[in-house]
Scaffold this motif. Structure first.
Motif: not given
Length: 266
Positions: A81, A167-168, A171, A195, A199, A205
């Motif tokens: 982040y 992860n938006n 994934t 998210n 996230k 990820r």
């Protein structure tokens, strides 16, 4: 003490448990300060909360504490982040931004810990994901986490109860994110975000590659949902936990049921 504990199942879902371990090698324990030895940033009792919820599930659990090395951080040390307060591969502070070491590790020691703890955990996790994918044509990694609901150093206000991380949306298949969100949103008395502040960590990820048949989703639970209080002695509240286990069961069962539709052969 082995760095990773594995329980193999024959279903399509794999639970990752990187932060429930409390083991500290003696030489590392003596270098932590009193605050560090309190292990406050543990995902307390998460392995107990999820135990027995889904028949046939595989679990991969780190036995070592995240202060030894954080199994959910990028082994290169890159921040998950950028620009936000967080903790690193080997945390130098706790979640309140307070120092936890009398004698912090240097770069050479961090690399030694990576090889001794971080790498074996991820080798085991990858092996189980590959085994499950070979059996079903798909593997769904559900990464299990929890955190205190109020930590001003990391976020403002009070954290929602269910914090879903993809992860938006990168994934896992969209249907997985939607299914988990719908179950959480329909669970009376709980709040949900997708998210938001969390996230998905490095595990989600790194492994979440839907195009390869490995889907990953992270669930960060507010500890107020299943602990008596969010401070020592971090007591497991059986009544709260029993209530929370109902939607968690629905989530895991739904993921298992979805696997054939997502390209699996089970």
């Amino acid at each position: 003490m082995t760095p990773v504990e594995i329980s193999r199942g024959e279903g399509p879902v794999v639970l990752g448990l990187p932060h429930t371990g409390t083991w500290l090698p003696g030489d590392i324990r003596t270098r932590l300060n009193d605050r560090g030895r309190g292990l406050e940033d543990t995902d307390w009792h998460i392995h107990d909360l999820y135990a027995g919820l889904l028949p046939g599930v595989t679990t991969v659990r780190a036995s070592f504490h995240r202060y030894v090395i954080d199994a959910n951080r990028d082994p290169s040390g890159q921040s998950l982040y950028p620009g936000q307060n967080t903790t690193g591969l080997v945390p130098l502070t706790d979640f309140d931004g307070k120092e936890i070491w009398d004698s912090p590790p240097d770069a050479g020691e961090i690399e030694a810990r990576r090889a001794a703890f971080h790498a074996p955990y991820h080798a085991a996790l990858m092996a189980e994901l590959e085994r499950v994918r070979a059996r079903h044509g798909i593997a769904i990694l559900y990464d299990c986490h929890s955190i205190r609901s109020q930590i001003p150093f990391l976020f403002d206000g009070t954290l929602p109860d269910f914090n879903i991380g993809t992860n938006n949306g990168t994934t896992c298949a969209p249907d997985i994110e939607t299914a988990v969100q719908e179950i959480c949103a329909a669970s009376e008395g709980y709040s949900t975000v997708v998210n938001g502040r969390f996230k998905g960590g490095w595990t989600t990820r790194h492994y979440g590659r839907p195009e390869t048949g490995i889907h990953a989703i992270q669930m960060e639970l507010a500890q107020s949902t299943y602990l008596t209080a969010e401070h020592a002695p971090w007591s497991y509240d059986s009544a709260k936990a029993a209530r929370l286990r109902a939607p968690l069961t629905r989530i895991l069962q739904r993921l298992a049921d979805m696997a054939p539709q997502l390209g699996g052969s089970a």
